[in-house]
Design a protein around this motif. Structure first.
Motif, PDB file in Angstrom:
ATOM      1  N   ALA A 232      11.610 -56.490 -25.905  1.00 38.61           N
ATOM      2  CA  ALA A 232      10.197 -56.291 -25.568  1.00 38.61           C
ATOM      3  C   ALA A 232      10.040 -55.116 -24.600  1.00 38.61           C
ATOM      4  CB  ALA A 232       9.618 -57.564 -24.973  1.00 38.61           C
ATOM      5  N   THR A 233      10.921 -55.045 -23.605  1.00 37.18           N
ATOM      6  CA  THR A 233      10.830 -53.967 -22.606  1.00 37.18           C
ATOM      7  C   THR A 233      10.905 -52.596 -23.262  1.00 37.18           C
ATOM      8  OG1 THR A 233      11.959 -55.364 -20.997  1.00 37.18           O
ATOM      9  CG2 THR A 233      11.878 -53.021 -20.495  1.00 37.18           C
ATOM     10  N   VAL A 234      11.788 -52.465 -24.254  1.00 33.25           N
ATOM     11  CA  VAL A 234      11.971 -51.136 -24.853  1.00 33.25           C
ATOM     12  C   VAL A 234      11.138 -50.966 -26.123  1.00 33.25           C
ATOM     13  CG1 VAL A 234      14.257 -50.850 -23.840  1.00 33.25           C
ATOM     14  CG2 VAL A 234      14.076 -51.749 -26.150  1.00 33.25           C
ATOM     15  N   GLY A 235      10.254 -51.916 -26.384  1.00 33.04           N
ATOM     16  CA  GLY A 235       9.317 -51.766 -27.505  1.00 33.04           C
ATOM     17  C   GLY A 235       9.975 -51.775 -28.875  1.00 33.04           C
ATOM     18  N   LEU A 236      11.058 -52.553 -29.022  1.00 29.07           N
ATOM     19  CA  LEU A 236      11.754 -52.583 -30.314  1.00 29.07           C
ATOM     20  C   LEU A 236      11.478 -53.880 -31.088  1.00 29.07           C
ATOM     21  CD1 LEU A 236      15.203 -50.919 -29.466  1.00 29.07           C
ATOM     22  CD2 LEU A 236      13.351 -49.964 -30.830  1.00 29.07           C
ATOM     23  N   GLY A 237      10.374 -54.557 -30.708  1.00 30.20           N
ATOM     24  CA  GLY A 237      10.055 -55.851 -31.311  1.00 30.20           C
ATOM     25  C   GLY A 237      10.138 -55.858 -32.828  1.00 30.20           C
ATOM     26  N   LYS A 238       9.504 -54.893 -33.459  1.00 30.35           N
ATOM     27  CA  LYS A 238       9.490 -54.964 -34.922  1.00 30.35           C
ATOM     28  C   LYS A 238      10.791 -54.460 -35.555  1.00 30.35           C
ATOM     29  CE  LYS A 238       6.954 -50.809 -35.976  1.00 30.35           C
ATOM     30  NZ  LYS A 238       6.301 -49.848 -36.355  1.00 30.35           N
ATOM     31  N   PHE A 239      11.726 -53.993 -34.719  1.00 32.39           N
ATOM     32  CA  PHE A 239      13.022 -53.536 -35.231  1.00 32.39           C
ATOM     33  C   PHE A 239      14.155 -54.514 -34.908  1.00 32.39           C
ATOM     34  CE2 PHE A 239      10.527 -49.682 -34.591  1.00 32.39           C
ATOM     35  CZ  PHE A 239      10.731 -48.993 -35.776  1.00 32.39           C
TER      36      PHE A 239
ATOM     37  N   ARG B  81      17.582 -44.021 -29.311  1.00 30.27           N
ATOM     38  CA  ARG B  81      17.713 -43.672 -27.885  1.00 30.27           C
ATOM     39  C   ARG B  81      17.218 -44.820 -27.015  1.00 30.27           C
ATOM     40  NH1 ARG B  81      18.226 -38.710 -26.055  1.00 30.27           N
ATOM     41  NH2 ARG B  81      19.844 -38.779 -27.635  1.00 30.27           N
ATOM     42  N   ALA B  82      16.095 -45.455 -27.452  1.00 29.46           N
ATOM     43  CA  ALA B  82      15.572 -46.601 -26.695  1.00 29.46           C
ATOM     44  C   ALA B  82      16.601 -47.734 -26.686  1.00 29.46           C
ATOM     45  CB  ALA B  82      14.246 -47.076 -27.302  1.00 29.46           C
TER      46      ALA B  82
ATOM     47  N   ALA C 195      17.589 -35.164 -24.926  1.00 29.17           N
ATOM     48  CA  ALA C 195      18.233 -34.245 -25.877  1.00 29.17           C
ATOM     49  C   ALA C 195      18.084 -34.762 -27.301  1.00 29.17           C
ATOM     50  CB  ALA C 195      19.710 -34.086 -25.527  1.00 29.17           C
ATOM     51  N   GLY C 196      17.650 -33.896 -28.170  1.00 35.77           N
ATOM     52  CA  GLY C 196      17.564 -34.227 -29.596  1.00 35.77           C
ATOM     53  C   GLY C 196      16.336 -35.022 -29.992  1.00 35.77           C
ATOM     54  N   LEU C 197      15.492 -35.382 -29.012  1.00 40.51           N
ATOM     55  CA  LEU C 197      14.328 -36.202 -29.344  1.00 40.51           C
ATOM     56  C   LEU C 197      13.210 -35.348 -29.926  1.00 40.51           C
ATOM     57  CD1 LEU C 197      13.905 -38.671 -26.331  1.00 40.51           C
ATOM     58  CD2 LEU C 197      14.921 -39.107 -28.578  1.00 40.51           C
ATOM     59  N   ALA C 198      12.466 -35.937 -30.863  1.00 40.11           N
ATOM     60  CA  ALA C 198      11.265 -35.276 -31.378  1.00 40.11           C
ATOM     61  C   ALA C 198      10.214 -35.274 -30.278  1.00 40.11           C
ATOM     62  CB  ALA C 198      10.761 -36.023 -32.604  1.00 40.11           C
ATOM     63  N   HIS C 199       9.314 -34.303 -30.360  1.00 46.68           N
ATOM     64  CA  HIS C 199       8.277 -34.120 -29.343  1.00 46.68           C
ATOM     65  C   HIS C 199       7.557 -35.433 -29.012  1.00 46.68           C
ATOM     66  CE1 HIS C 199       5.383 -31.965 -27.006  1.00 46.68           C
ATOM     67  NE2 HIS C 199       4.405 -32.554 -27.684  1.00 46.68           N
ATOM     68  N   GLU C 200       7.203 -36.188 -30.063  1.00 46.65           N
ATOM     69  CA  GLU C 200       6.390 -37.408 -29.832  1.00 46.65           C
ATOM     70  C   GLU C 200       7.179 -38.525 -29.159  1.00 46.65           C
ATOM     71  OE1 GLU C 200       7.049 -36.117 -32.809  1.00 46.65           O
ATOM     72  OE2 GLU C 200       7.640 -37.665 -34.262  1.00 46.65           O
ATOM     73  N   ASP C 201       8.520 -38.417 -29.144  1.00 52.31           N
ATOM     74  CA  ASP C 201       9.330 -39.473 -28.505  1.00 52.31           C
ATOM     75  C   ASP C 201       9.542 -39.223 -27.015  1.00 52.31           C
ATOM     76  OD1 ASP C 201       9.718 -40.976 -30.819  1.00 52.31           O
ATOM     77  OD2 ASP C 201      11.388 -39.698 -31.455  1.00 52.31           O
ATOM     78  N   ILE C 202       9.267 -37.991 -26.584  1.00 56.91           N
ATOM     79  CA  ILE C 202       9.641 -37.621 -25.220  1.00 56.91           C
ATOM     80  C   ILE C 202       8.854 -38.410 -24.168  1.00 56.91           C
ATOM     81  CG2 ILE C 202       9.539 -35.689 -23.573  1.00 56.91           C
ATOM     82  CD1 ILE C 202      10.776 -33.981 -25.783  1.00 56.91           C
ATOM     83  N   GLU C 203       7.538 -38.500 -24.355  1.00 63.32           N
ATOM     84  CA  GLU C 203       6.749 -39.216 -23.353  1.00 63.32           C
ATOM     85  C   GLU C 203       7.112 -40.705 -23.291  1.00 63.32           C
ATOM     86  OE1 GLU C 203       2.484 -38.571 -23.187  1.00 63.32           O
ATOM     87  OE2 GLU C 203       2.454 -40.282 -21.790  1.00 63.32           O
ATOM     88  N   PRO C 204       7.188 -41.382 -24.454  1.00 62.50           N
ATOM     89  CA  PRO C 204       7.559 -42.812 -24.366  1.00 62.50           C
ATOM     90  C   PRO C 204       8.939 -43.055 -23.782  1.00 62.50           C
ATOM     91  CG  PRO C 204       7.089 -42.175 -26.670  1.00 62.50           C
ATOM     92  CD  PRO C 204       6.739 -41.017 -25.810  1.00 62.50           C
ATOM     93  N   ILE C 205       9.908 -42.207 -24.098  1.00 60.53           N
ATOM     94  CA  ILE C 205      11.248 -42.424 -23.531  1.00 60.53           C
ATOM     95  C   ILE C 205      11.214 -42.147 -22.020  1.00 60.53           C
ATOM     96  CG2 ILE C 205      13.654 -41.616 -23.518  1.00 60.53           C
ATOM     97  CD1 ILE C 205      13.148 -43.380 -25.918  1.00 60.53           C
TER      98      ILE C 205
END
Ligand SMILES: Nc1ncnc2c1ncn2[C@@H]1O[C@H](COP(=O)(O)OP(=O)(O)O)[C@@H](O)[C@H]1O
Ligand SMILES: [Mg+2]
Length: 269
Positions: free
Chosen positions: A152-159, A173-174, A195-205
């Motif tokens: 839940a903390t890392v937002g991977l619920g549906k995975f 990465r999460a 490193a290696g993250l797509a632009h849209e992943d940077i803020e959430p990470i």
């Protein structure tokens, strides 16, 4: 090979209270590789429960500093303190046991295990349960509850039931951060988490790192200066093995020597 399970807090380590303000302090740290002076007379003071950024051009010595802090490398000269305790000569395992932990790499995930099982394994390492064949049902349930909290903390619920290999890169990465966080480290060392993250992943990470930093200390090597500006409380700038500036992002980014170092190395950004 399983890493050593660290203890969560400085208290467990029988730590002296002489320097409560600093989680990590390095004094006159030097590391040479043959003729190359990779780290030279580095003084680094990292306040407890802050996010400390370590920035600088490629080859500046940042990763070498991390290797010295985790004892993967021995310093040529200098000392390292954890909450005032001299840890210069401790083994990597002992340093990990104190709770100074470097983030695992995505390559250290178990690719064909589910997200939940990857986290359960990380939690078992922490509990030191890995060698036990049989566990009381209660401890297994506790692990499951904690794994679900981490998910839940890392937002991977549906995975949660998906294999790690199937996750998009940002989610991997999460998960990688979550397996490190599962060890409840006192000090988390992150080497270029964007490193290696797509632009849209940077803020959430970035936000995830900030969440994980609550109640612990994070030292983060990072090239993405927007992230550094947003989440780091304090920044040290390394250039050619030496600290050339230290302070808030605003102070450091206004420093003429830092500006010159970065302008002279435009290829690094
Ligand atoms: N194990 C090693 N053997 C020899 N030279 C090394 C080793 N590790 C790092 N170096 C050298 O030390 C310098 C600093 O490297 P590094 O700490 O990886 O820099 P950064 O992480 O800031 O990019 C570089 O010149 C690099 O080539
Ligand atoms: Mg590096």
């Amino acid at each position: 090979m399983l890493p050593e399970a660290p203890t969560a807090s400085a208290q467990h380590a029988g730590v002296q209270q002489a320097e409560p303000a600093y989680a990590i302090r390095a004094e006159g740290l030097c590391k040479s590789f043959g003729l190359i002076s990779a780290v030279h007379e580095v003084n680094l003071s990292v306040k407890g429960e802050t996010i400390h950024g370590l920035i600088g051009p490629n080859g500046a010595g940042k990763t070498t500093v991390f290797n010295l802090l985790t004892k993967t490398l021995l310093p040529t000269k200098g000392r390292i303190f954890f909450h005032g305790r001299d840890i210069t000569t401790l083994s990597p395992a002992d340093v990990a046991r104190l709770g100074i932990v470097r983030s695992f790499q995505i390559s250290a995930l178990f690719p064909h295990m589910t997200v939940r099982d990857n986290l359960r394994i990380a939690l078992q390492r922490r509990a030191g349960l890995a060698t036990q064949f049989w566990l009381p049902m209660r401890s297994l349930n506790r692990l499951d509850d904690r794994a679900d909290e981490l998910i839940a903390t890392v937002g991977l619920g549906k995975f949660a039931e998906r294999q790690a290999v199937e996750l998009p890169y940002g989610r991997k990465r999460a998960l990688e951060l979550a397996t490190t966080f599962a060890l409840d480290p006192a000090v988390m060392l992150l080497d270029e988490p964007m490193a290696g993250l797509a632009h849209e992943d940077i803020e959430p990470i970035g936000s995830l790192i900030k969440t994980m930093a609550a109640g612990r200390t994070v030292v983060m090597i990072e090239h993405n200066l927007n992230v550094v500006a947003r989440i780091c409380d304090r920044i040290s700038v390394l250039q050619r093995g030496e600290i050339i500036a230290e302070g808030s992002y605003d102070a450091v980014s206004a420093d003429p020597q830092v500006r010159l170092a970065y302008m002279g190395n435009e290829d690094d950004e």
